[in-house]
Every structure is written in structure tokens, then in C-alpha cells.
Scaffold this active site. Structure first.
Site, short mmCIF file in Angstrom:
data_model
loop_
_atom_site.label_atom_id
_atom_site.label_comp_id
_atom_site.label_asym_id
_atom_site.label_seq_id
_atom_site.Cartn_x
_atom_site.Cartn_y
_atom_site.Cartn_z
CE1 TYR A 143 38.72 43.26 33.67
CE2 TYR A 143 38.96 42.21 31.54
CZ TYR A 143 39.49 42.58 32.75
OH TYR A 143 40.80 42.28 33.05
CE LYS A 174 43.18 40.71 34.96
NZ LYS A 174 44.18 40.04 34.16
P1 FBP Z 1 46.80 43.80 31.14
O1 FBP Z 1 47.49 43.97 32.46
O2 FBP Z 1 47.77 43.76 30.00
O3 FBP Z 1 45.70 44.82 30.94
O4 FBP Z 1 46.13 42.35 31.17
C1 FBP Z 1 44.98 42.11 31.92
C2 FBP Z 1 43.85 41.57 31.08
O5 FBP Z 1 42.70 41.32 31.88
C3 FBP Z 1 44.19 40.31 30.31
O6 FBP Z 1 44.09 39.17 31.10
C4 FBP Z 1 43.23 40.37 29.17
O7 FBP Z 1 43.69 39.75 28.03
C5 FBP Z 1 43.13 41.83 28.91
O8 FBP Z 1 43.49 42.50 30.09
C6 FBP Z 1 41.73 42.22 28.50
O9 FBP Z 1 41.81 43.49 27.96
P2 FBP Z 1 40.53 44.32 27.55
O10 FBP Z 1 40.18 45.12 28.76
O11 FBP Z 1 41.03 45.16 26.42
O12 FBP Z 1 39.45 43.35 27.16
#
Ligand code: FBP
Length: 261
Positions: A143, A174
């Protein structure tokens, strides 16, 4: 080294149930039903997900009766959303502990572009080395985040995130989706032999969820690692079935919607 991803894939596609939110977001994502990890495991098994994602604590206290019923991905790092600092998430569980807990794969989040990305990149490299020595697949949540990141959903930065997964040896990366259906083909291309799965994000309207899924599959992604969109849904198993129509059966959004109506 060839890492066997068979357990996590069906016909080269994957639908993974993510449930690490209790740490990442706190309990605000939950209601009286989905705060219970057993509720999630029940959905994972009945919905025949390709795997469920837990932090080590949940794996230790809830997963042990589910071994061999559903593949497990143990997250090796995590953070809360309380501290308002540059994002950094450090390892809290070893590869060996994950294996003892029954992990079929391990996961790790990297906040690309953060002031602390060097710490996470280095930690992740060691995890890949160790996990691959045990032939365990590694999934990188990548991310782009922090004060150096302008638009964390630009196609360019998502392609960079996908590529980072490949460069560092992740078997699966991911990432988020930005609704640029054409541009996402480039993002998937950037990941090369690393498979791309997409995070669900906050729960959306059914047709929006299905439309995004349709677009990412058409762009060449392997599937979803989704959390809230399933376990916050009033009918999680129907939603699972609808998503599967698109991911595994190449059906249209309209055909998938029929499952829900
Ligand atoms: P969701 O499908 O609920 O968005 O989950 C995916 C995920 O990557 C989780 O594994 C993780 O806890 C969350 O999203 C992280 O969210 P953020 O982008 O708010 O950090």
C-alpha cells in the site's frame, strides 16, 4: 525456486477472506456477529474460500479446529491506526511460528513510500528467504502511503507497488484497485510472474463490488483478498457465490447479480 501456489488457487484464480481488521482498524468494522472469528471461519469454510487471513493470535485461538478445512495465511506484521505517524508495520510473528500455527502461506504489509519503507523492505526480504526455504508462499500487501505519496491510487503508483512485489520475491501481491479498468492491465503486467489480488476496501453496493471485480479480472488479476465486503454483507455466502461467478466462471456482472436477487 518454484513455490507451489496450488492450495491458494482454483483454476489459476483465488478468492481469499481477509480478517486482520481487528488490529488494523480496531473493532469499529465489527458488529455483534462478525466480531467473532468463528463466524468468519464458518463463512470461509461454507463459502469454500481459497484461504482465510488471520493475525497469529486468532490463528492460535480459533484456527486449530479448522486445520485442513480451509487454508490459512498468517500475517506476520500489523499495526493499529491509532498513532498518527508515518506508516510503519513491524514483524510480530516469525515464519516458524506461522508454520506451527498451520500456515499455508504468510503475509506482510509494506507501506511503499513511507519514511520507514526501508525497514519494511529489509524485513520482508528476510521473510521471503525464510518462507521460501520452507517452500511457503509469501503474499505482500503493498500500500503506497505516507507524506511522500500524493495520490495513493494513481495507476502509476499501483504499478510501482505491483512491481515492487515482483522485485522482492512475493508470490502474490495484494494491492488496491483505482477503477482505471484499462490502466490496471499495465499494473498487472508490472507484476510479471507475481500474481495480483485486489483488496476489497470499505463495503460497497453489490453491483459496484461486482463491477470492480469484473474489471480487475478482465485486467488479468487473479482475484480478491476481500474482508469487509463479505463479512459485513447481510448475506455473506450469497455475495461469495456472486463474486465466484465472475472470478472463476468468467460470468458477467448481470449474471452474477442474479445470485443476489
Ligand atoms: P478489506 O477488503 O476489508 O478492505 O480488507 C483488505 C485489507 O487489506 C485487510 O487485509 C486489511 O486489514 C485492510 O484492508 C487494511 O486497510 P487499510 O487500507 O485501511 O489499511
Amino acid at each position: 525456486m518454484e513455490i507451489n501456489l496450488k492450495k491458494l488457487f482454483t483454476k489459476n484464480k483465488s478468492l481469499i477472506l481477509a480478517y486482520d481488521h481487528g488490529l488494523e482498524h480496531g473493532v469499529s468494522d465489527f458488529d455483534l456477529k462478525n466480531i467473532d472469528p468463528d463466524y468468519i471461519l464458518d463463512i470461509a469454510v461454507k463459502g469454500k474460500f481459497n484461504a482465510v487471513v488471520f493475525q497469529p493470535g486468532l490463528a492460535e485461538k480459533y484456527f486449530q479446529n479448522y486445520k485442513r478445512k480451509i487454508p490459512l495465511i498468517v500475517k506476520l506484521n500489523g499495526k493499529t491506526n491509532i498513532a498518527q505517524i508515518e506508516p510503519v508495520s513491524r514483524q510480530n510473528c516469525s515464519v516458524k511460528r506461522a508454520i506451527k500455527l498451520g500456515a499455508d502461506a504468510v503475509g506482510y504489509t509494506i507501506y511503499l513510500g513511507s519514511d520507514f519503507e526501508n525497514v519494511m523492505l529489509a524485513e520482508f526480504g528476510k521473510i521471503v528467504e525464510e518462507a521460501h526455504n520452507f517452500k511457503l508462499p509469501v503474499i505482500a500487501w503493498i500500500y503506497p502511503r505516507g507524506k511522500s505519496i500524493g495520490n495513493d491510487r494513481s495507476t502509476e503508483i499501483l504499478a510501482y507497488a505491483a512491481r515492487t512485489g515482483l522485485e522482492l520475491g512475493a508470490d502474490i501481491v495484494k494491492i488496491n484497485y483505482n477503477h482505471d479498468a484499462e490502466g490496471f492491465k499495465w499494473v498487472v503486467k508490472a507484476a510479471g510472474k507475481t500474481k495480483v489480488v485486489v483488496a476489497g476496501g470499505a463495503k460497497k453496493e453489490d453491483n459496484e463490488e461486482l463491477q470492480s471485480t469484473y474489471e480487475i479480472i478482465k485486467a488479468g488479476a487473479s482475484g480478491l483478498a476481500i474482508g469487509r465486503g463479505i463479512w459485513q454483507h447481510k448475506e455473506p455466502l450469497k455475495m461469495t457465490k456472486a463474486l465466484k461467478k465472475i472470478i472463476f466462471e468468467n460470468k458477467s456482472v448481470n449474471e452474477a447479480m442474479k445470485v443476489l436477487n
